[in-house]
Design a protein around this motif. Structure first.
Motif, short mmCIF file in Angstrom:
data_model
loop_
_atom_site.label_atom_id
_atom_site.label_comp_id
_atom_site.label_asym_id
_atom_site.label_seq_id
_atom_site.Cartn_x
_atom_site.Cartn_y
_atom_site.Cartn_z
N GLY A 584 0.70 -1.09 -0.01
CA GLY A 584 -0.03 0.04 -0.06
C GLY A 584 0.71 1.25 -0.05
N ALA A 585 2.00 1.34 0.24
CA ALA A 585 3.14 2.25 0.18
C ALA A 585 3.66 2.75 -1.32
N ARG A 586 3.14 2.05 -2.25
CA ARG A 586 3.67 2.30 -3.74
C ARG A 586 3.75 3.75 -3.96
N LYS A 587 2.68 4.68 -3.62
CA LYS A 587 2.56 5.98 -3.92
C LYS A 587 3.46 6.98 -2.83
N GLY A 588 4.12 6.03 -1.91
CA GLY A 588 4.73 6.96 -0.86
C GLY A 588 4.49 6.39 0.49
N ILE A 589 5.58 6.35 1.48
CA ILE A 589 5.25 5.82 2.69
C ILE A 589 4.06 6.72 3.68
N ASP A 590 4.10 7.92 3.27
CA ASP A 590 3.06 8.97 3.62
C ASP A 590 1.87 9.10 2.93
N ASN A 591 1.77 8.34 1.78
CA ASN A 591 0.35 8.36 1.03
C ASN A 591 -0.01 7.02 0.68
N PRO A 592 -0.46 6.18 2.01
CA PRO A 592 -0.99 4.91 1.67
C PRO A 592 -2.22 4.65 0.75
N THR A 593 -2.06 3.52 0.11
CA THR A 593 -3.33 3.15 -0.92
C THR A 593 -3.91 2.01 -0.04
N ASP A 594 -5.11 1.95 -0.17
CA ASP A 594 -5.90 0.68 0.20
C ASP A 594 -5.73 -0.46 -0.92
N VAL A 595 -4.98 -1.43 -0.70
CA VAL A 595 -4.90 -2.32 -1.90
C VAL A 595 -5.72 -3.35 -1.46
N LYS A 596 -6.27 -4.01 -2.31
CA LYS A 596 -7.55 -4.94 -2.09
C LYS A 596 -7.06 -6.44 -1.72
N LEU A 597 -6.49 -6.49 -0.63
CA LEU A 597 -5.88 -7.70 0.01
C LEU A 597 -6.78 -7.95 1.23
N THR A 598 -7.72 -8.91 0.84
CA THR A 598 -8.67 -9.15 2.12
C THR A 598 -8.23 -10.37 3.04
N GLY A 599 -7.39 -11.04 2.80
CA GLY A 599 -6.80 -12.26 3.51
C GLY A 599 -5.82 -12.92 2.99
N ARG A 600 -5.24 -14.12 3.15
CA ARG A 600 -4.30 -14.76 2.71
C ARG A 600 -4.78 -15.05 1.18
N SER A 601 -5.99 -15.74 1.10
CA SER A 601 -6.25 -16.30 -0.25
C SER A 601 -6.36 -14.99 -1.21
N SER A 602 -6.43 -13.94 -0.88
CA SER A 602 -6.16 -12.85 -1.90
C SER A 602 -4.93 -12.43 -2.37
N TRP A 603 -3.77 -13.20 -1.80
CA TRP A 603 -2.65 -12.91 -2.38
C TRP A 603 -2.38 -13.73 -3.72
N PHE A 604 -3.45 -14.66 -3.94
CA PHE A 604 -3.18 -15.33 -5.36
C PHE A 604 -4.24 -15.33 -6.22
N LEU A 605 -4.03 -15.42 -7.35
CA LEU A 605 -5.09 -15.44 -8.60
C LEU A 605 -5.95 -16.56 -8.47
N THR A 606 -7.23 -16.53 -9.11
CA THR A 606 -8.00 -17.69 -9.36
C THR A 606 -8.27 -17.78 -10.83
N TRP A 607 -8.95 -19.01 -11.20
CA TRP A 607 -9.21 -19.14 -12.37
C TRP A 607 -10.35 -20.19 -12.42
N LYS A 608 -11.62 -19.66 -12.90
CA LYS A 608 -12.47 -20.51 -13.29
C LYS A 608 -13.18 -21.67 -12.26
N GLY A 609 -12.69 -21.29 -11.04
CA GLY A 609 -12.80 -22.20 -9.85
C GLY A 609 -11.98 -23.54 -9.84
N LYS A 610 -11.00 -23.46 -10.59
CA LYS A 610 -10.29 -24.92 -10.75
C LYS A 610 -8.78 -24.46 -10.23
N LEU A 611 -8.30 -23.32 -10.33
CA LEU A 611 -7.19 -22.81 -9.57
C LEU A 611 -7.40 -21.58 -8.69
N GLY A 612 -6.53 -21.82 -7.71
CA GLY A 612 -6.70 -20.67 -6.50
C GLY A 612 -7.64 -21.03 -5.36
N TYR A 613 -7.71 -20.36 -4.55
CA TYR A 613 -8.47 -20.59 -3.26
C TYR A 613 -10.06 -20.18 -3.61
#
Length: 613
Positions: A584-613
């Motif tokens: 979230g610090a991409r735009k600077g340590i003093d300008n945090p951005t809310d990245v869409k990471l809701t939990g550990r499963s969101s760290w990964f991609l998914t595909w058609k319900g066959k890959l990912g969590y």
């Protein structure tokens, strides 16, 4: 070029009536008829079969090149996207990749894996020459390493994936494979303990099939066994907090370093691989030397180890988009899609640059707020500032140049492994194995036996520690630390050619051994086991942060950042919060951005319900 060879070969197969006739589960693989070579043969038992089958595997690796960089870089904190980035890139950076994203194509990974499975199942490794030498073991070991690396990439991207090790030659077999799933942790465990990868002879770390040059030496197209093993150990140790496996990871990386150029040889970081200010430079106009682009050679001291080779023309196979995504070119109207983030500039500028005086006995620090260059010099080396503007359709456009993907070269090749990466991952493993001082020395002045004997081993007084550390043999006759005089330009000082070892931090931050801002805390020998354990724990946390910063300075734009952050986060008390904060610090340590990471499963991609969590 690989693609041309592969196309010619496949055409020859059709002409001979032995083309592959694979019919796979369309929804899962979406493969074409040439995705498995020689599928109607029981054995690959002659040179033509083996060479072209391996060449076909290398050709299919080309499809993974760009996304290896994009998945690993866009989701990190070192780059940002411009208004010209397309929706596919925006989705990756925003953690919103859907099934239709053009980079979300797991079939390309499985095309490599299925061909590897076929080769492994059918290559006749029992054949021997009239001198009783194994004929196809080089190819067999190369393919085993490629398969393990590709599965590791799948696990890193998707987290949980269909897993199979037999060639799929029917729709029914593909459907069965869909139901057999492994997580990233399970993938690592399989290749470490069940695949036999660990049992392959060490000699095949450097003995590869010799296919000559295909734009680059074919030696650069293979994945050294020890480096793949080291990565598997490093990831599994991180996921399970297994100190023993961190130790094994460090040993695997060291094994490659020690064997890279044969026995009784060396593979040092290198005295000349250095980006420093000219000594005594009062105007701070520019640094001397340059690190990038990395030479695409296969000499004893070359930086590149493994590359995925690109095509030279957009109309041919897998032409890399990277140089047009990162650089201003006529093809993109001088409008880039990816630019360095504010955060990477902050990391670079916040790094003190320790400059040697002309007498090589004292140091001073470069100013922090120079117009063009500040702090660590690797970022301005990789992305030179103040590129000239171009007039496009009557409008002046600021241009960008990323030297890691130079437009001056006919094609873009993706570096998977290079020398500094091996040393830095060895340091990471050593730190988590309980030896932060050893890891720090990799960063500070470089490893030699003298350094290990005097600055590492005394701080770890147990027999077990001694027995482990002495396995790392950086023989003083082959690894010699550089001295300040090696970098002094005044008369009377001549650099010694035998001095070949520096700390990684010195590559861009000046003379680190005399940098009083870059020191390991608690510089004391502690014999009390309880107190020593606490001291080591505190040092580990500090060195972990040093390594994460060093990775940013060294590997920016190369596609490793997201995974470096992931390993770092997994070692923290709250991994999910750590990931969000750093990215979230991409735009600077003093300008945090809310990245869409809701939990550990969101760290990964998914595909058609066959890959990912």
């Amino acid at each position: 070029m690989i693609t041309k060879i592969y196309k010619i070969f496949c055409a020859g197969l059709v002409g001979c009536g032995i083309a592959a006739t694979l019919t796979s589960c369309e929804d899962f693989f979406n493969q074409e008829s040439d995705d498995v070579l020689y599928s109607d043969q029981e054995h690959l038992n002659n040179a033509v079969d083996t060479i072209y089958s391996l060449t076909g595997i290398l050709a299919k690796l080309q499809a993974l090149g760009d996304r290896t960089v994009l998945f690993g870089e866009l989701r990190g904190d070192l780059v940002d996207l411009t208004e010209y980035a397309d929706s596919n890139l925006q989705a990756i950076a925003n953690f919103e990749v859907n099934d239709n994203n053009k980079y979300n194509q797991p079939s390309d990974y499985y095309a490599v894996i299925n061909n590897c499975n076929y080769f492994i199942a059918h290559a006749d490794t029992a054949l021997r020459s009239n001198r009783n030498e194994e004929i196809f073991m080089k190819e067999y070991c190369a393919v085993k390493a490629i398969r393990a690396w590709t599965y590791l990439q799948l696990g890193l991207v998707y987290g949980k994936v269909p897993f199979y090790t037999e060639p799929l030659l029917s729709k029914d077999a593909a459907e069965v494979a869909e139901s057999s799933q492994k997580t990233l942790e399970e993938i690592c465990y399989y290749f470490l303990h069940e695949d036999g990868l660990m049992d392959l002879p060490e000699r095949y770390n450097t003995e590869y099939p010799a296919y000559g040059d295909i734009r680059v030496p074919s030696k650069l197209m293979y994945f050294p066994l020890s480096l793949v093993r080291g990565d598997l150990y490093l990831w599994h140790a991180t996921l399970t907090n297994n100190v023993k496996e961190y130790k094994e990871a460090a040993k695997q990386y060291y094994t490659y370093i020690s064997q890279r150029n044969g026995l009784n040889s060396a593979y040092p970081i290198g005295r000349s691989n250095l980006d420093m200010w000219d000594l005594g430079e009062a105007k701070w106009e520019s640094p001397r030397t340059s690190l990038y682009p990395v030479d695409e050679t296969a000499t004893a001291n070359s930086e590149a180890i493994t590359m995925i080779i690109g095509d030279s023309l957009p109309s041919e196979g897998h032409y890399s988009e990277l140089r047009n995504l990162f650089n201003s070119t006529k093809d993109n109207d001088y409008r880039v899609s990816i630019k360095p983030s504010q955060r990477v500039k902050e990391i670079s500028q916040a790094t003190p640059n320790c400059v040697l005086s002309n007498d090589a006995r004292s140091v001073f620090y470069a100013p922090q707020n120079l117009t063009d260059y500040s702090g660590d010099l690797r970022l301005p080396d990789a992305c030179p500032p103040n590129q000239r503007p171009e007039v496009v359709k009557g409008v002046s456009v600021e241009t960008q140049k990323i030297n890691k993907y130079p437009v001056s070269r006919e094609m873009t090749h993706i570096i998977v492994y290079r020398r500094i990466m091996v040393y830095l991952r060895m340091a990471e493993a050593l730190n988590r194995a309980g030896y932060p001082r050893m890891a720090y020395e990799v960063l500070s002045e470089g490893l030699t036996n003298q350094v290990i004997d005097t600055k590492v081993i005394p701080y770890y007084p147990t027999a077990d520690d001694f027995n482990y550390l002495v396995q790392f043999d950086f023989n003083d006759a082959r690894y010699e630390n550089c001295e300040p005089e090696d970098y002094v330009t005044r008369a009377g000082f001549e650099p010694l050619a035998t001095h070949n070892t520096i700390g990684i931090h010195t590559r861009g931050a000046g003379w680190t051994p005399m940098d009083t801002t870059y020191v390991l805390p608690h510089d004391t020998i502690e014999y009390n086991a309880t107190k020593r354990a606490q001291l080591v724990k505190e040092q580990q946390a500090y060195v972990d942060s040093l390594i994460l910063a060093e990775s940013a300075l060294e590997f920016a734009f190369e596609g490793t950042r997201y995974y470096d952050i992931m390993r770092y986060a997994l070692r923290q008390d709250n991994p999910e919060a750590t990931m969000k904060k750093i990215i979230g610090a991409r735009k600077g340590i003093d300008n945090p951005t809310d990245v869409k990471l809701t939990g550990r499963s969101s760290w990964f991609l998914t595909w058609k319900g066959k890959l990912g969590y």
